[in-house]
Design an enzyme around this catalytic site. Sequence first.
Site, mmCIF file in Angstrom:
data_model
loop_
_atom_site.group_PDB
_atom_site.id
_atom_site.type_symbol
_atom_site.label_atom_id
_atom_site.label_comp_id
_atom_site.label_asym_id
_atom_site.label_seq_id
_atom_site.Cartn_x
_atom_site.Cartn_y
_atom_site.Cartn_z
ATOM 1 N N TRP B 171 0.818 -1.212 0.000
ATOM 2 C CA TRP B 171 0.000 0.000 0.000
ATOM 3 C C TRP B 171 0.850 1.259 0.000
ATOM 4 O O TRP B 171 0.558 2.226 -0.701
ATOM 5 C CB TRP B 171 -1.001 -0.017 1.164
ATOM 6 C CG TRP B 171 -2.027 -1.072 0.919
ATOM 7 C CD1 TRP B 171 -2.126 -2.288 1.528
ATOM 8 C CD2 TRP B 171 -3.074 -1.045 -0.068
ATOM 9 N NE1 TRP B 171 -3.175 -3.020 0.993
ATOM 10 C CE2 TRP B 171 -3.776 -2.277 0.014
ATOM 11 C CE3 TRP B 171 -3.485 -0.112 -1.010
ATOM 12 C CZ2 TRP B 171 -4.857 -2.581 -0.814
ATOM 13 C CZ3 TRP B 171 -4.570 -0.403 -1.833
ATOM 14 C CH2 TRP B 171 -5.239 -1.632 -1.725
ATOM 15 N N ASP B 241 -1.259 6.485 6.341
ATOM 16 C CA ASP B 241 -2.399 5.670 5.934
ATOM 17 C C ASP B 241 -2.651 4.668 7.065
ATOM 18 O O ASP B 241 -1.824 3.788 7.319
ATOM 19 C CB ASP B 241 -2.052 4.941 4.630
ATOM 20 C CG ASP B 241 -3.144 3.986 4.174
ATOM 21 O OD1 ASP B 241 -4.164 3.832 4.875
ATOM 22 O OD2 ASP B 241 -2.969 3.376 3.090
ATOM 23 N N LYS B 265 -12.125 -1.824 7.497
ATOM 24 C CA LYS B 265 -11.385 -2.826 8.253
ATOM 25 C C LYS B 265 -11.875 -2.834 9.703
ATOM 26 O O LYS B 265 -12.305 -3.850 10.217
ATOM 27 C CB LYS B 265 -9.888 -2.531 8.242
ATOM 28 C CG LYS B 265 -9.337 -2.028 6.942
ATOM 29 C CD LYS B 265 -9.141 -3.119 5.920
ATOM 30 C CE LYS B 265 -8.410 -2.595 4.694
ATOM 31 N NZ LYS B 265 -8.243 -3.597 3.653
#
Lengths: 430, 430
Positions: B171, B241, B265
Amino acid sequence: MAASANSFLVGNNTQIPSLKPKSTSQSLLHLSKPNTVNLAGKTKPVSVRCVAATTHVQDGARSGSVGGSQERVFNFAAGPAALPENVLLKAQSDLYNWRGSGMSVMEMSHRGKEFLSIIQKAESDLRQLLEIPSEFSVLFLQGGATTQFAALPLNLCKPEDTVDFVVTGSWGDKAAKEAKKYCKANVIWSGKSEKYTKVPPFDELEQSSHAKYLHICANETIHGVEFKDYPLPKNGILVADMSSNFCSKPVDVSKFGVIYGGAQKNVGPSGVTIVIVRKDLIGNAQEITPVMLDYKIHDENSSLYNTPPCFGIYMCGLVFEDLLEQGGLREVEKKNQRKADLLYNAIEGSNGFFRCPVEKSVRSLMNVPFTLEKSELEGEFIKEAAKEKMVQLKGHRSVGGMRASIYNAMPLAGVEKLVAFMKDFQAKHA
Amino acid sequence: MAASANSFLVGNNTQIPSLKPKSTSQSLLHLSKPNTVNLAGKTKPVSVRCVAATTHVQDGARSGSVGGSQERVFNFAAGPAALPENVLLKAQSDLYNWRGSGMSVMEMSHRGKEFLSIIQKAESDLRQLLEIPSEFSVLFLQGGATTQFAALPLNLCKPEDTVDFVVTGSWGDKAAKEAKKYCKANVIWSGKSEKYTKVPPFDELEQSSHAKYLHICANETIHGVEFKDYPLPKNGILVADMSSNFCSKPVDVSKFGVIYGGAQKNVGPSGVTIVIVRKDLIGNAQEITPVMLDYKIHDENSSLYNTPPCFGIYMCGLVFEDLLEQGGLREVEKKNQRKADLLYNAIEGSNGFFRCPVEKSVRSLMNVPFTLEKSELEGEFIKEAAKEKMVQLKGHRSVGGMRASIYNAMPLAGVEKLVAFMKDFQAKHA
């Protein structure tokens, strides 16, 4: 009361809905740990999870009667807006455990077989509804039509390209302004000086000779102006924002290069944007295009490049199923026409007590703005209607007056009730 | 069976969940139109809408027992992921008619008082949870972290500015690649050659002297690498992030310029992106920034510039309430630590039968990747676990092996069951 008479809940710490039961006492409902129940003479211990109300309610709702759902309001909001009762009940039933998967749709991996079946079915049903030709891709995206205002020129133009805009309301205006960042956006007609009450005659449009596309907003949510037919682009393709009349009637998709819209008016909750784009237009995004605005990325990944708004897509799928079950968009259009006729006729028949500013030939089947001759009574109108459980009738702040949004999911009974209320109100104040 | 023993449903055409009742017959449940019920000896007609199961279930779930929810699976998906059972039940209960409003949350105007109360409460609870200082704005957006990969440089940089990236997994890598379109993205450290199993020592980082910000992915969902502390930017601000460890533990927000993450999540369904941004950083977006990616627009409009993902924000709000009720993030972290310890200890105690590739000091509390010494057994492991109702244990396609995502909503019982299964599996195949 059909549904509630046939369904029953006993629970320890049960959450009682605001609806007060009519024929049993509150204390009975809070009875601690009941574990035997006499049903039609049979006494047995039971252990069943309470999941949702009965489908009886949905039948009542569809036939126009409020049936067992008397606690519902008639919601005339412009979006997010009313959803079909049977869709909500189905979603409620499946929310905790979708079809025995042991999971809510909200908990599913977007790459798992369960969710894939949901998104594929949603796409397939939408294709059937709108008879989308195979040379078009269907993308389920995020960010609303406003994100598409940038994505369209970024995907379809180079910075030096011209795009023509016919501006029949606020949304078309916003689309043109955003496009200016990424191309030569050329407003070839604007209804602003006439307060957005018209669609121009197509043969009077002075289209640019080399425009990459011609952009329209097929239905202006705020101003209630709807295209009944579509202009032919002199050059390039036709692009339409259909956010507020998406799936409200049949559309010949092949006339367009791109059709797009937020789901939250006619086909789902907010948070899902649907883009129907001709495949040969995909793959030419400007270099500065954010990856999430690039149609190619989403097309190649079947809308699963990153995590999509899964639950919203699932809800859209339920609505598509419902629209197909109603007989498809031809039937849906008939119902919408009937509702709109009823309301516009009431306005026209009021001898000027109620007024609709929009030119008759382009009045929207979805959003009906109207004012009162005695404008000082508008506040009272909205307030009294709310007392009668007809809510969100206030017009957009930029327009004033009232607005009744009567999307697919607004039952005929809602419009009938509004029209009856309008007549009463007029009688009272004439 | 605690909950189901205390809740009961009778309905005409009632949808029966996949869970078969244990102590009553199916035919009894389909009994037509029952209208008298004997409750603890009292026989009365009843008319109550069945809305949801009892809160008893949630207590069972929270204490680690599967209680009345035996039809639920343990869902180890990396996201969208498990949600707290009590949150799902509350959402189910309110889905058709939110707090007597006569509407579903999905039907509410985003500018109406009902939804405003929901989004304001969600923001306020999130501020309390993370102790967010008043000089930070909280934005509820769309498009996932991937959209922020573009929005961050567009809002925080000019094209000629440098940004430093510490890349500890896929990511972070994607974030750096997207940023290259809008600034000079400089990867100052990458763990790629070591298959993303480490976080570098901060004092060895060669930060650029004039970087506008230093970007990290605080928890790499695919590789299971989590920052336990944070590097200090030499210049500019720290941007993180936190998609996959958002609200899993306390975080000193004041150390950051921007914290962002997808909700799917730890705190909600997919379709909501939360950005926590220091207010003085807002208002300098590059001219090419799409309006929907401009923090200023969303900040000035309190996340209501266009229609936000209302239902998703509502779900996040329910999760925030739940996290506060659990005692806040300090308590949540303890539970997460306990679950992670249990699983990592099982891996470490397996004499190499199970292996985790990640360096011990930076192993994620959220995502636990592991492999089998006998890799040919991995398929069987995943398949057998699924039979035992432990699903989504397959590792990401780029890594292989297994991955157990054990976010906030994964009960201890789920990890206990997985660990017991791992021991059995090892005994069978040693």
